[in-house]
Structures are given as C-alpha cells and as structure tokens.
Motif scaffolding. Structure first.
Motif, PDB file in Angstrom:
ATOM      1  N   ASN A 116      41.868 -32.124  55.074  1.00 44.87           N
ATOM      2  CA  ASN A 116      42.083 -30.702  55.308  1.00 44.87           C
ATOM      3  C   ASN A 116      42.365 -30.010  53.980  1.00 44.87           C
ATOM      4  O   ASN A 116      43.396 -30.255  53.358  1.00 44.87           O
ATOM      5  CB  ASN A 116      43.273 -30.535  56.252  1.00 44.87           C
ATOM      6  CG  ASN A 116      43.549 -29.073  56.567  1.00 44.87           C
ATOM      7  OD1 ASN A 116      42.921 -28.177  56.001  1.00 44.87           O
ATOM      8  ND2 ASN A 116      44.490 -28.846  57.462  1.00 44.87           N
ATOM      9  N   PRO A 117      41.445 -29.134  53.546  1.00 41.87           N
ATOM     10  CA  PRO A 117      41.635 -28.507  52.223  1.00 41.87           C
ATOM     11  C   PRO A 117      42.797 -27.517  52.216  1.00 41.87           C
ATOM     12  O   PRO A 117      43.251 -27.125  51.154  1.00 41.87           O
ATOM     13  CB  PRO A 117      40.310 -27.778  51.996  1.00 41.87           C
ATOM     14  CG  PRO A 117      39.790 -27.522  53.369  1.00 41.87           C
ATOM     15  CD  PRO A 117      40.235 -28.679  54.220  1.00 41.87           C
ATOM     16  N   MET A 118      43.251 -27.112  53.396  1.00 46.62           N
ATOM     17  CA  MET A 118      44.317 -26.110  53.425  1.00 46.62           C
ATOM     18  C   MET A 118      45.559 -26.651  54.086  1.00 46.62           C
ATOM     19  O   MET A 118      46.355 -25.889  54.642  1.00 46.62           O
ATOM     20  CB  MET A 118      43.823 -24.872  54.170  1.00 46.62           C
ATOM     21  CG  MET A 118      42.837 -24.073  53.378  1.00 46.62           C
ATOM     22  SD  MET A 118      42.316 -22.622  54.276  1.00 46.62           S
ATOM     23  CE  MET A 118      41.122 -23.292  55.373  1.00 46.62           C
ATOM     24  N   GLU A 119      45.710 -27.969  54.064  1.00 51.60           N
ATOM     25  CA  GLU A 119      46.867 -28.566  54.723  1.00 51.60           C
ATOM     26  C   GLU A 119      48.163 -28.025  54.107  1.00 51.60           C
ATOM     27  O   GLU A 119      48.309 -27.991  52.887  1.00 51.60           O
ATOM     28  CB  GLU A 119      46.829 -30.080  54.572  1.00 51.60           C
ATOM     29  CG  GLU A 119      47.979 -30.745  55.286  1.00 51.60           C
ATOM     30  CD  GLU A 119      47.637 -32.160  55.715  1.00 51.60           C
ATOM     31  OE1 GLU A 119      46.712 -32.725  55.117  1.00 51.60           O
ATOM     32  OE2 GLU A 119      48.294 -32.670  56.631  1.00 51.60           O
ATOM     33  N   PRO A 120      49.101 -27.575  54.952  1.00 53.22           N
ATOM     34  CA  PRO A 120      50.353 -27.080  54.382  1.00 53.22           C
ATOM     35  C   PRO A 120      51.092 -28.219  53.664  1.00 53.22           C
ATOM     36  O   PRO A 120      51.063 -29.361  54.120  1.00 53.22           O
ATOM     37  CB  PRO A 120      51.152 -26.630  55.612  1.00 53.22           C
ATOM     38  CG  PRO A 120      50.197 -26.599  56.737  1.00 53.22           C
ATOM     39  CD  PRO A 120      49.080 -27.511  56.404  1.00 53.22           C
ATOM     40  N   ARG A 159      54.463 -30.263  52.428  1.00 52.03           N
ATOM     41  CA  ARG A 159      55.656 -30.608  53.196  1.00 52.03           C
ATOM     42  C   ARG A 159      56.671 -29.457  53.152  1.00 52.03           C
ATOM     43  O   ARG A 159      57.308 -29.123  54.143  1.00 52.03           O
ATOM     44  CB  ARG A 159      56.263 -31.885  52.624  1.00 52.03           C
ATOM     45  CG  ARG A 159      57.480 -32.401  53.365  1.00 52.03           C
ATOM     46  CD  ARG A 159      57.139 -32.946  54.739  1.00 52.03           C
ATOM     47  NE  ARG A 159      58.324 -33.315  55.494  1.00 52.03           N
ATOM     48  CZ  ARG A 159      58.435 -33.249  56.809  1.00 52.03           C
ATOM     49  NH1 ARG A 159      57.411 -32.824  57.526  1.00 52.03           N
ATOM     50  NH2 ARG A 159      59.539 -33.610  57.415  1.00 52.03           N
ATOM     51  N   MET A 186      57.998 -23.586  57.963  1.00 49.70           N
ATOM     52  CA  MET A 186      57.501 -23.162  59.277  1.00 49.70           C
ATOM     53  C   MET A 186      58.315 -23.802  60.395  1.00 49.70           C
ATOM     54  O   MET A 186      58.600 -23.168  61.410  1.00 49.70           O
ATOM     55  CB  MET A 186      56.030 -23.531  59.415  1.00 49.70           C
ATOM     56  CG  MET A 186      55.149 -22.746  58.478  1.00 49.70           C
ATOM     57  SD  MET A 186      53.418 -22.866  58.875  1.00 49.70           S
ATOM     58  CE  MET A 186      53.039 -24.523  58.378  1.00 49.70           C
TER      59      MET A 186
END
Lengths: 645, 334, 225
Positions: free
Chosen positions: C18-22, C24, C30
């Motif tokens: 996932n190129p936009m993974e949040p 940690r 969040m």
C-alpha cells in the motif's frame, strides 16, 4: 461452488444457525432444570408458520430465545472470521492486513471477509439490493392484498407481519445502501487508500449480515405486528413470537451503523489528501460526514429503547407500564411510561431518516455539476446545509408524537423546529436549480435518476410542512398521507440517488459500461410509477385512510386509488428487475469503460477503472476547487501516473 | 458572449419563468383542491380532497390546509418551472462538448433563499400555533363523553346521564363534546376524518388495575386513569366513523365505531331510550364518502324514507344493544 | 525492538504494498480520535439511560425520587472504582517510563478493584444469592431503571476488566514500552471513561431526590435467582 461453501458468508450463516439452535436448546434445558416453567403465562407464545399452522416447539421460552439470538450473532462473527485478527491481537500477535484475493478467484472476495473499503462497499451494495428485493417482495404481497376492499388472501396477523417486516427490512437495506455509498466513495474521494480502521470496517459489514438474517428469520419464527416502530405497550404485550427477533435484529444492526459512522468520521478528519481542506472535499463527503456523525451518536438511544423493550418482555422490568402492581403504586413507586419509548425511539429514528437521505442528497449535488458541465452553485452553502439539516433534524423528534399524550405546550416547540428544517432543505433545492440553470445538460441514466430524485424528493419535501403544523397533523397523523410522504422522501433522498450512484460509478466498480437503453427504460418505468404510487397514497390518506390497516371499507371511496397504487408498485418492482438484469449482464460482457467516462473532475475518475487495490499509485495532491467546470485548465487534483484521457 | 447580452437574455428567461411560475402555481393549486382559485369554478376532482368538514374544529384546520396547498403549489412551481425550463432550453446541443459558463455561486442569492423561507416559516409557525389552540379551545356548554379503547373496539359512557353506556357516540348537532379517553391495553387513536381531529389513547393506569379487563367494571374505575382529552363540535347531522389510527394488533383495521350526530329533539328521544339507531351499520356495502350514508340516514331518522338494512344496518333498538353489551361487559346501567 | 515487529515481516513477500499506508504514528493518532468518538457515542447511550431515570423516577408532583437502598456499600464500591482509576493512571505512567514492574502491578490492581466493584454490584447491590434481592425485578420503574443503569455500567466494567487483563498479559510478554504502548493508553482512556460514567450514575441512583421504600412482595420475580 467449492468457494461458496468455504466462504465467510456461508460458514458464518451456518455457524449462526447452529449456535442459535444449540444455544436455545441448552438454555431452555438449563432454565427447565433450574425450575423455571418454560411456558409461563406472560411469555406464552405460539410460533406460527406463514400458513398459520402452530409450529411451537414444546416449552417455547422467550428469555432463552433472546440469549440464543445474541449467541447466534457471536456464532456468525466467529465462524465468518471477521474477529480473527482481533483475537490474534488479544493473544499478543500483530497480524498484518491481508490484501487481495489470496489466490482464489477475484469474485470470492465479495463473499469473504475483506478489509478493502471498495470490496466492503460493493458487499454492502449487493446486500442492500438483495435485502431491498426481500422487502419489496413483502410490499408487493401486501399491496396485492390491499388492491381490493375485503380480505383476500391475508389475515390480520399475516398482514401485520408483512408490513412490519417490510418496514424494518427496508431500513436494513437502506443502511446497507448508505454503507455502500459511504464506504466505496468516502476514502477514495478524500484521496485515501482505505478507511482509518479497515478491520472495524469489515466488522461493520459483517455484523449487519447476521442482523438482517435475524430480521428475516423473525418473519418465519412467528412474525410480529408492531410495525417498525414497536411502540410499547403493544410491543411489550403482543403474543406474536417474532417480535424479539425484530427488536434484536434492529438493535444489532445499530452496531454496524455506529462502527461505520465512527470510521468514516475519523477517515474524513485524518486521511484527506494533501491540500484537501474541508471546503475542497467533494460535496458527497460533506453529506456522508454529516450522516456519519448522526449515525455514530443517536443510534445509541434507540439501542437503549429497544433493549428496554427486550428486557421488559423477557425479564419483566417495568419501563413502559405494561406490568403494573397495585401494592407498588400504593407505596408511591413509579410505574413505567409508554411515551418514554417514543421519545428515545424518535430521538434516534428521526435523525436516522437524515442518515439515509443526506448521502443521497450528496449524490445529487455530486452528479449535477458533472452532467450540467457547470460548477456546483454555492458549494459552501450546500456543504453547510447538510450539517444544518443534521443539527436541526436532531431536535425535531417529537413531531412524530404530535397526537400523543404529550402536553400541548410541549408540542409547539417541535412544530417550530420541524418547520425550520425547510430552510436548509430549501437551500439545497435552490442551489440545485441554480446549478442546472444555463448548464449544458447531458441526459445519461445517472443524470435522469438525479433529476428523478429531485422531483420525487420535492414531492416528499413539499408534503412535509403540512405534517409539521400540529393542527393539520391532527388530521394526517398515522394516515396514508404519511406513508406517501415518507416513501417520497426516502425514494427521492435515498433510492433514486442510490440507483444514480450505481449507474454512475458502475464503470468505476466493474470496469465495464452498463446498458444505456435498459437504464433509461428502468428510469421511465420507475419515475412515473413512483409518482402515481406516492400521490395516490397521499390522496387516500387525505380522504381518511389510516396506515397499517389490512383492509378498508369501500365507504371511503378509495378502491380505485388502491388498485392504482398496487399497479404502480408492481411497475416499480419490474423496473428494478430490469436494473438487476442490466447490472449482471453488463458486468459479464459489456464493453470496457474508460477511466473517466463522464468527464468528471472527481479524484476517483483520474485513476484507472476498475480502481486499483489502493485507489492511487501514489499520494494525490489537491490544488484547486472540486467543481470548476467551465474553466479551461482548472485543476482539482494531481494524480501521479494518472492515465489521462 | 458579452456581459450585456448575457444580462438581457437572462431578463427574457426570467420574465418567461416568472409568468410560468404564476400559471403553474394556479394550476397546481387547482389540481390539488379541485377548485379554480379566485373563482367559483370546480373541476370536480381534487387530488388532495379532504372529506366534507363536519365539526367546528375543522374550520381552522381546513383554513391551514388551504394555506399549505398554496405553499405547496407555489414552491412546486418555483422549483419545477426553472428546472424544466433549463432542461428544455439549456440542454446540451448536438455535438457541443464544451462546458457551461463558470458560475460558482452568488452570496446575495444564497442569503435571499435562506431568509425568504424563514419568513414563510415564521408565518406558518404563527398560523400553526393559532389554529392548534383554536382546535384545543374549550367551550362553555361542553358535554363529557368517556371513551374506552381496547383491542379492538370502543366503549362510550355518558357521565352526565348516569354513566349511560353506548357502543356509539350519539350527540346533538352543534353540541360541543369533550372526549375523555383511556385505553385498557395498548395505544389506540381516535380519529374521525370528517372532524379532522385525532388523539392517541394511552394506557395510562395510575392505580394499576388488573389487566384482565374482561370482568372489570371500567365505568366505575374510571377515576384511576389519566385520560387523554379531545374536543369536537359536530355541525352536520349524519353518521361518521371512528377509526383507530394506531397499530394495535390483529384486528386494528376493523377497530371502528360510529358517531351519530342527531338533531336535538332526536337526541332527547335517544337519551330517553325511545330512539332507534342502526346498531351495526354494514360499512362494506355503504356508499362512498365519510359521512357515507348521510342521505339515507337522514330519511330514516326523519321517518320520511326507507332505510335499507342491507345497505346501512339493521333496525334493532338501541336499548337491546345496550342490554347485550351489559351482559358481556358486566356493566350495570339500565 | 519487540518480537512482534519482526514477526510482521515474515510472510510479507506476496502481500500487495500500500503506497499510502498510514505510519504507526498516524495510525495511533487516528486510533485515539476513534476512541474519543466511541466515547462520544457511548455518552449518548448513558445519556439516554439517565434521561429515562429522570423521566420515570418522579412522584405525582413531578419531584425527583429514588428507591430506598442501602447507602454504605454503594459508597464503598464507588470509592473502590475511583481508586482503580488511580492505579490505571499509575500503570500508564509507568509504561511510558519503561517501568514494567509498576505497570504490571497497576494493571492488576485496576482489574482487581474493577472486579471487586463488579462483585459488589452483583452480590450486594443486586442482592444476587441473597434470600431476597434489595430491589425485586418487578419493582416498578425503580427496579427497571436501577437494573438498566447498574447493568449497562457493569457490562462496560466487565469489558474493561477483560481488556485490562489482556493488555496486562501482553505487557507481560514485553509488547509495550515507552515508545509503543497505545493499547495501554486505550485501556486507560476507556477505564477512566467508565469511571466517569459512574460519577454521574452514582448520584442519580443514590443521592438525587427523596427515597421511597419499595414494599416487599408476596411474589418476587427474579430472573437471576
């Protein structure tokens, strides 16, 4: 087939049934051994199948049924595997999110637990349409009964079961449909790869499935005759055994609402793309945000109300006054009050209506600029009107109780707040008209459905104030006029926009184009059908027909209108079958769709069709306003590596 | 396109739309009510026809209905006329792939269509308030009738006539009535469409009576209930149907009773037990209209015509009905 | 650092990236917001029950009343619950300073005091296993609202205790340190929140309004007996 029998859906449903069955038997046996008479007087129920035959198992026991139903939900969740990751976390592992079909065919993702928001959105959508068909079938059954005066093939109880189940099952379908739109569109529109909590998102969906199954099972396990509102003391005293299934199914569906609402709120707050300020979000996100805030908060109060009814029936707690004891009253101990339920219930259930229609109104606002090739007129006003509707809508609940035993002076403030809803709603209507004005409109199927939605929602909106002023509501309350008004608002605010959304994002979801001719046929059958149905419902209500009646005398002179309503209902049913055929057949064989078939500026249309697993190959950047149609080189989003067309 | 030209073409558009809105408003009002406004012409069919008004309370309510019909007609026109006009006039021309003009908003306009509806809202708040309290207003010479709702029937008592029991409401025309209603089991609602008024009947039970009401004498236990109150003043002679408007179970659809509005002379005879009422009018065979067999009943009541029992009911005397009910309900009035 | 972090990358090779993974950090931010949203949502639940209490527990004149209940045990258990919040806070502060011993002690103390509160509610306030419950289940709106308030709160205490024990167990395995202890923080927020709810519920049940004694019944119905 092998994939189906190993899917989360099948194993979950099987697990739910087995858990419920064994839990019921074990609990009944336990309570019997503890010395309970498992068929005591206040809980004496007879289960009847649809033909009225008595199928009550020996020793039918309502408290055991309640607990067994709750166990059955846990059975579904454990067996479907939606809790697996969380259980692993509790055991100290940190499981990775699994993406993709895991080596199985791509379609199996839709019947298995999957954390991708697009898969979940489509799961919601398919569930919604399936449940919609079930609810629609029930409606057609009782509409056939109502087509003529006299009882033809239903009796009072089976009619009551049908309309009650129609109400709550349609609500489950609508929540699923709202979930479909907000889940599929929310993250991709704000430029995120997924929701803030992908596992919670999957949980939201997979808890709504067993709750819908419980509701549908309730029809066959005795049915219930309380309507979807379930007012005590009728709901606390009815002897139709399905009422607990209804209450619990309704209650458990709330978990789905709360979790998905919370998820979308956090997603919108934290996962917006770089440069996407709140007033640069696509307008649908505003609507979904307002709906989600409502969903996440007020749902709790109906949970309390429903739990109270369950408890009053199952263990005899006196919340609503069905059980009263002279010794207690003489000692000054208060008894329950049925109107408390109405307050708690409508504190949720009125805003719930806005949860259903706000995303739909967002779809209208979203699609109008695209098909008019003009900016959305008064973006900020429309965005804030969604919030305004949500806020004002939270303080109008007692207008459902204008003929109740509330003090007259307490009814007046609710009349006033109700009339104020007209203001933000009016802002939306006028802005839509101004958006269309001088627009170069294209009339593809999504646009037709948007215009249909505006016309039908107008019908619903205009029939609202007449119900809001108390004096006129004294005539119209609980009449068929309310039925017409309600169906107009829900069709205009949810059903038509939902269908518009399905057609509009169909190429984005499947990568193929639907059949335009069939789409238009669907529209041209459904819209006139709905207008006839709704107007005739309002007419018979004006003339004195009550709602929720299995039969009416010819003395009101409404037989012709009733027949017309039934014909219109059938037309709507057929048109939806046309849509289903269109969607299924086009998904298999239709031509490939381009990335941006509508010339939209929205970020999801700048990415290929169907959308890649993570929506965008790299983070996108927002550099302009979303609806700047008519300016040659105005850019909204910069999508790296986009297949421009 | 120059600004000037744009403005003048807009003036044309707006003039046409203004005329169309007026026409459309009048047309929609006519369709809704069946009456052409500002004339005496009736087109014979109103989409939202209300049953003929038969109570004094119907007058403020019907006035408000009329105001609402005007509002509906006007707002419908205001939205639909520009909508259809845009669809017809501004639609995409063949082969034109360009975008429409870039108009992103107009703050003055937005404020206008926020404030103007507020004026409408304010007006309807005032009218709604006035008409509501006009409906609630008590009169001097009210007669009290006590109604008891239960699954799935109504009982009525006349406290001013020694708690006389009746299965129907019988009142002289022009007599203001105060209905005190109570429910024995679940929520019901009292509605006579021709009277316009409706009130839910709650099972408020302040002394926690036995719920096994089949053998209870409710007329004497009345004081233990907190009744719900409703007022109506019949102004038309005839028979009107009471309909339970709150879902109450299996036979909710058949939970009906009757209001007989008689002349004062006939009413006095009825009180003296010398007047015959059709005991169980067979509504399935009756004529359309809420006061559905007004004409026949009028003839019948005045002794000038034949009342066909098969069309409207049988001719059992009221006294006999009371006796039957007394036997069933254990009530002891005579 | 921890064993789990290494474990994560084991079967990663066929995973899509996932190129936009949040990150940690972003995810925890969040999570925190999500938890607060959950608290907001739950506030409506408890608010609805409180509303029922103030709506139903009134005498004929509309003045607030409450059932006659024994004050002593309730006050004692309230103190126990509030005390548990102190230990929860100690545990959270300890893990933020890598003091694993104090952390374990604090968590166990919190869970233990929570358990004491829970047993107190069930055995003393509800009078379960006593020959006669203090408030019979069929004791009108008093019993209904009393069991709704204490029961709904007790369910939250049960889940809180379970969560604390799970987190304590994971902490024992060394999953948390000063940099990574979101689970502990979440537990703490949730536990303090449940305590806060009781701060509103306790006076609503035991203090507000004048007490009305519930008469003893000839036929007591108890689901729990």
């Amino acid at each position: 087939m092998r994939y189906f029998f190993t899917s989360s859906l099948f194993i979950g449903a099987l697990g739910q049934w087995l858990t419920g069955y064994f839990a019921y038997n074990a609990l009944t046996r336990l309570r019997f051994n503890l010395g309970y008479d498992v068929t005591p007087a206040p809980w004496f129920f007879r289960l009847r199948n649809f033909f009225g035959e008595d199928i009550t198992p020996p020793g039918f026991d309502e408290p055991a049924m309640v607990l067994a139903t709750l166990f059955s939900l846990i059975g579904f969740l454990l067996c479907s595997g939606v809790l697996t990751d969380w259980l692993k976390m509790c055991a100290g592992q940190r499981p990775h999110l699994t993406h993709g079909a895991q080596g199985k065919p791509e379609w199996t993702r839709y019947i298995n637990v999957d954390v991708n928001h697009k898969v979940i959105g489509i799961q919601y959508g398919m569930s919604s349409i399936f449940i919609l068909l079930v609810g629609g079938l029930l409606a057609i059954l009782f509409r056939l009964e109502l087509a003529m005066p006299g009882l033809q093939f239903l009796d009072g109880d089976s009619y009551n079961t049908l309309f009650s189940a129609h109400g709550i099952i349609m609500i489950a379908a609508i929540f699923a449909g709202v979930g479909a739109m907000t889940n599929y569109l929310g993250p991709v529109m704000v430029g995120a790869s997924d929701m803030a909590f992908p596992r919670l998102n999957a949980f939201s969906y997979w808890v709504s499935v067993p709750s819908a199954l419980i509701l549908i099972a309730g029809i066959f396990m005795g049915g219930w005759d309380t309507g979807w509102v379930g007012y005590p003391t009728h709901s606390t005293s009815t002897t139709m055994a399905g009422v607990q299934m209804f209450l619990l199914g309704f209650y458990l569906n709330g978990f789905s609402s709360i979790a998905s609402g919370l998820n979308l709120v956090v997603t919108t707050i934290y996962m917006r793309a770089k440069g996407m300020t709140y007033f640069r979000m696509p307008i649908f996100v505003w609507a979904a945000l307002a709906a989600s805030i409502l969903q996440m908060t007020v749902t709790q109060t109906v949970g309390v109300a429903l739990t109270m009814v369950v408890a009053e029936r199952a263990i005899g707690l006196d919340f609503f006054g069905a059980i009263a004891d002279p010794t207690l009253v003489a000692a000054g101990v208060p008894t329950g009050d049925p109107i408390l339920f109405q307050h708690l219930f409508w504190f949720y259930s009125h805003p719930a209506v806005y949860v259903w229609i706000l995303p739909g109104l967002g779809i209208i606002s979203e699609l109008l600029p695209v098909f008019s090739r003009k900016p959305l007129f008064g973006y900020k006003w429309i965005a804030l009107s969604s919030v305004g509707i949500a806020l004002v809508g939270s303080i109008v609940w007692a207008h459902h109780m204008l003929t109740s035993s509330m003090e007259p002076m307490w009814k007046v403030p609710f009349m006033i707040s109700t009339l104020f809803v007209a203001v933000p709603t009016g802002v939306k209507f006028f802005s839509w008209v101004a958006t269309i004005w001088e627009g170069k409109m294209r009339f593809q199927t999504p646009m037709l459905f948007v215009l249909g939605a505006i016309s039908v929602f107008l019908l619903g909106g205009l029939s609202g104030p007449i119900l809001g002023t108390i004096a006129t509501d004294m005539h119209l309350h609980d009449s068929y006029f309310v039925v017409g008004h309600f169906h107009a608002t829900i069709f205009g605010g949810f059903v038509f926009p939902f269908f518009a959304a399905i057609y509009y994002w169909y190429p984005k979801m499947t990568g193929r184009m639907y059949n335009e001719a069939l789409g238009k046929l669907h529209f041209w059958i459904m819209v006139p059908g709905f207008w006839v149905m709704s107007l005739m419902q309002m007419r018979v209500g004006m003339q004195g027909m009550r709602r929720r009646i299995a039969d009416y005398g010819p003395d009101l002179g409404i037989a012709a209108e009733q027949a017309l309503i039934t014909v219109a209902t059938l037309a709507i049913g057929w048109s939806i079958l046309i849509m289903l055929y269109n969607l299924v057949s086009s998904a298999r064989s239709a031509e490939k769709a381009p990335a941006n078939p509508w010339g939209s500026r929205s970020p999801e249309f700048q990415s290929p069709s169907p959308l890649p697993e993570f929506n965008y190959d790299a983070p996108i950047t927002v550099v302009g306003d979303p609806y700047d149609y008519g300016i040659e080189d105005a850019t909204y989003v910069v999508v790296p590596g986009a297949a421009g067309d | 396109m120059s600004n000037h030209k744009n403005n003048s073409s807009n003036t044309v558009h707006f003039s046409i739309i203004g005329v169309l809105i007026v026409v459309c408003t009048l047309a929609v009002y006519t369709i809704l009510t069946g009456a052409v406004p500002f004339t005496d012409i009736s087109i014979g069919y109103g989409l939202f026809e209300i049953p003929q008004a038969a109570s004094a309370q119907a007058q403020p309510i019907d006035w408000l209905f009329d105001a609402h019909f005007w509002l509906i007609a006007f707002l419908f026109a205001v939205i639909v006329v520009p909508l259809l006009y845009s669809i017809v006039v501004f639609r995409q021309e063949e082969g034109d792939e360009t975008d429409a003009p870039h108009i992103h908003g107009n703050t003055a306009l937005e404020i206008a269509w926020t404030v103007v509806p507020l004026i409408f809202v304010a007006a309807f708040i005032v009218w709604g308030w006035q008409s509501y309290f006009a409906v609630l207003a008590p009169s001097d010479n009210e007669v009290t009738i006590r109604a008891q709702a239960y699954k799935w029937d109504w009982d009525f008592y006349y406290p001013e006539h020694d708690n006389m029991f009746s299965k129907s409401i019988v009142v002289p025309v022009g007599q203001p009535v105060l209905l005190e209603m109570q429910s024995r089991d679940v929520i019901h609602a009292f509605w006579v469409p021709a009277f316009r008024v409706k009130q839910d009947v709650f099972p408020y039970d302040t002394n926690a009576l036995e719920k096994n009401f089949a053998n209870a004498d409710y007329s004497s236990n009345y004081d233990h209930y907190k009744p719900q109150i409703m007022r109506f003043t019949p102004i038309e002679e005839g028979v009107f149907r009471v309909r339970c408007a709150e879902i109450c179970g299996t036979s909710h659809y058949a939970m009906l009773a009757h209001v007989f509005v008689l002349s004062q002379a006939d009413y006095d005879l009825w009180v003296a037990g010398e007047y015959k009422l059709p005991a169980d009018p067979d509504f399935l065979n009756a004529q359309p209209g809420d006061g559905y067999y007004l004409d026949e009943l009028d003839d019948y009541l005045n002794g000038t015509g034949e009342f066909d029992p098969s069309a409207g009911g049988d001719e059992e005397p009221a006294v006999e009905v009371e006796d039957e009910s007394a036997a069933v309900d254990g009530t002891d009035e005579s | 650092m921890s064993a789990v972090a290494h474990h994560d990358h084991h079967d990663d090779h066929h995973e899509l990236h996932n190129p936009m993974e949040p990150t940690r950090k972003e995810q925890i931010r969040m999570n925190r917001m999500g938890l607060w949203m959950f608290c907001l949502s739950e506030a409506f639940l408890f608010f609805a029950i409180l509303a029922a209490r103030f709506y139903l527990w009134r005498d004929a004149d509309g003045a607030a009343i409450r059932p006659y209940l024994e004050q002593g045990p309730a006050l004692a258990f309230t103190v126990v619950l509030l005390l548990s919040s102190y230990f929860m806070n100690r545990a959270e502060v300890a893990i933020a300073n890598d003091d694993k011993k104090t952390f374990s002690f604090g968590m166990l103390m919190t869970a233990g005091l929570g358990l004491v509160f829970l047993l107190g509610v069930i055995f003393v306030e509800w009078g379960l296993m006593l020959p006669e419950p203090h408030l019979p289940v069929n004791g009108g709106a008093f019993a209904a609202v009393f069991y709704a308030m204490t029961g709904m709160h007790a369910i939250h205490v049960v889940t809180g205790v379970i969560l604390i024990l799970i987190v304590w167990n994971n902490g024992r395995k060394g999953l948390y340190d000063s940099k990574e202890h979101w689970a502990v923080e979440a537990c703490a927020i949730y536990w303090h929140y449940v305590d806060l709810v009781w701060v509103f519920f306790y006076p609503a049940i035991y203090l507000i309004g004048y007490a009305v004694k519930v008469p003893h019944h000839s036929a007591i119905i108890s689901f729990f007996m």
